[in-house]
Write a protein that holds these residues in place. Structure first.
Motif, PDB file in Angstrom:
ATOM      1  N   GLY A 104      65.911  55.030  21.916  1.00  0.00           N
ATOM      2  CA  GLY A 104      64.892  55.391  20.940  1.00  0.00           C
ATOM      3  C   GLY A 104      63.595  55.717  21.647  1.00  0.00           C
ATOM      4  N   VAL A 105      62.578  56.014  20.854  1.00  0.00           N
ATOM      5  CA  VAL A 105      61.248  56.315  21.374  1.00  0.00           C
ATOM      6  C   VAL A 105      60.256  55.421  20.645  1.00  0.00           C
ATOM      7  CG1 VAL A 105      59.465  58.084  21.609  1.00  0.00           C
ATOM      8  CG2 VAL A 105      61.868  58.702  21.881  1.00  0.00           C
ATOM      9  N   SER A 106      59.422  54.760  21.413  1.00  0.00           N
ATOM     10  CA  SER A 106      58.376  53.928  20.834  1.00  0.00           C
ATOM     11  C   SER A 106      57.051  54.651  20.962  1.00  0.00           C
ATOM     12  CB  SER A 106      58.286  52.585  21.571  1.00  0.00           C
ATOM     13  OG  SER A 106      57.155  51.866  21.121  1.00  0.00           O
ATOM     14  N   THR A 107      56.320  54.705  19.873  1.00  0.00           N
ATOM     15  CA  THR A 107      54.997  55.343  19.901  1.00  0.00           C
ATOM     16  C   THR A 107      53.893  54.305  19.765  1.00  0.00           C
ATOM     17  OG1 THR A 107      55.133  55.728  17.522  1.00  0.00           O
ATOM     18  CG2 THR A 107      55.845  57.520  18.967  1.00  0.00           C
ATOM     19  N   THR A 108      54.243  53.034  19.958  1.00  0.00           N
ATOM     20  CA  THR A 108      53.234  51.986  19.798  1.00  0.00           C
ATOM     21  C   THR A 108      52.386  51.795  21.044  1.00  0.00           C
ATOM     22  OG1 THR A 108      54.819  50.296  20.480  1.00  0.00           O
ATOM     23  CG2 THR A 108      54.613  50.724  18.117  1.00  0.00           C
ATOM     24  N   THR A 109      52.805  52.352  22.176  1.00  0.00           N
ATOM     25  CA  THR A 109      52.000  52.214  23.391  1.00  0.00           C
ATOM     26  C   THR A 109      50.907  53.259  23.397  1.00  0.00           C
ATOM     27  OG1 THR A 109      53.500  53.633  24.615  1.00  0.00           O
ATOM     28  CG2 THR A 109      53.882  51.263  24.756  1.00  0.00           C
ATOM     29  N   ALA A 113      54.151  58.135  24.161  1.00  0.00           N
ATOM     30  CA  ALA A 113      55.393  57.480  23.776  1.00  0.00           C
ATOM     31  C   ALA A 113      56.149  57.033  25.018  1.00  0.00           C
ATOM     32  CB  ALA A 113      56.246  58.448  22.965  1.00  0.00           C
ATOM     33  N   ARG A 114      57.119  56.130  24.806  1.00  0.00           N
ATOM     34  CA  ARG A 114      57.976  55.685  25.906  1.00  0.00           C
ATOM     35  C   ARG A 114      59.382  55.466  25.387  1.00  0.00           C
ATOM     36  NH1 ARG A 114      58.536  49.804  26.268  1.00  0.00           N
ATOM     37  NH2 ARG A 114      57.406  48.946  24.524  1.00  0.00           N
ATOM     38  N   VAL A 116      62.823  53.526  24.822  1.00  0.00           N
ATOM     39  CA  VAL A 116      63.179  52.122  24.602  1.00  0.00           C
ATOM     40  C   VAL A 116      64.644  52.040  24.196  1.00  0.00           C
ATOM     41  CG1 VAL A 116      60.840  51.414  23.887  1.00  0.00           C
ATOM     42  CG2 VAL A 116      62.477  52.204  22.175  1.00  0.00           C
ATOM     43  N   TRP A 117      65.201  50.845  24.303  1.00  0.00           N
ATOM     44  CA  TRP A 117      66.531  50.561  23.777  1.00  0.00           C
ATOM     45  C   TRP A 117      66.346  49.667  22.567  1.00  0.00           C
ATOM     46  CZ3 TRP A 117      70.693  53.092  25.279  1.00  0.00           C
ATOM     47  CH2 TRP A 117      70.686  53.710  26.534  1.00  0.00           C
ATOM     48  N   ARG A 118      66.932  50.038  21.463  1.00  0.00           N
ATOM     49  CA  ARG A 118      66.841  49.249  20.227  1.00  0.00           C
ATOM     50  C   ARG A 118      68.202  48.621  19.931  1.00  0.00           C
ATOM     51  NH1 ARG A 118      61.924  50.175  18.510  1.00  0.00           N
ATOM     52  NH2 ARG A 118      61.000  52.237  18.614  1.00  0.00           N
TER      53      ARG A 118
END
Length: 137
Positions: A104-109, A113-114, A116-118
């Motif tokens: 996945g992609v995290s946009t919380t940083t 974006a970075r 991630v594995w969910r």
């Protein structure tokens, strides 16, 4: 506890954090797992929550999992929160081993974006995740 943990992994640094802890008579209450050599008279007053700055040990991410897996071999008894973190880490490692993760992609940083594995939580895994989330730590 710091000396006992030092055998398992070297902390990256010492720090302090602000925790909300049960408080009575202007002092944080003892952990239920604390073993005292002398019995103090019980504190009187209403139990409330208050912020307390407490010392913590910060570990590098690569040292955290081996440290949590070594808890049973420590010469000290870890508290419930540390044991709960170890159980969460074991569950996460099991999900990875069984391939129960999705990219996945995290946009919380900040910034950007970075990757991630969910976790892919279905069936028994979903129930176990709920029980871990609701368990008192």
């Amino acid at each position: 506890m710091a000396a006992a943990l030092a055998d398992a992994a070297e902390p990256a640094r010492a720090d302090t954090v602000l925790l909300t802890l049960p408080t009575r008579a202007g002092a944080p209450t003892d952990s239920p797992e604390l073993i005292r050599t002398a019995v103090a008279p019980p504190a009187r007053g209403r139990l409330t929550l208050a912020g307390w700055r407490v010392p913590v040990l910060v570990y590098a991410p690569d040292d955290a999992l081996p440290l949590l897996r070594a808890l049973e071999e420590l010469p000290a008894v870890p508290g419930a929160t540390l044991r709960h973190l170890a159980e969460l880490a074991d569950f996460a490692a099991d999900l990875v081993t069984r391939g129960r993760v999705l990219p996945g992609v995290s946009t919380t940083t900040v910034p950007g974006a970075r990757a991630v594995w969910r976790p892919l939580l279905t069936g028994t895994d979903a129930g176990w995740a709920r029980s871990l989330a609701l368990a008192p730590a």
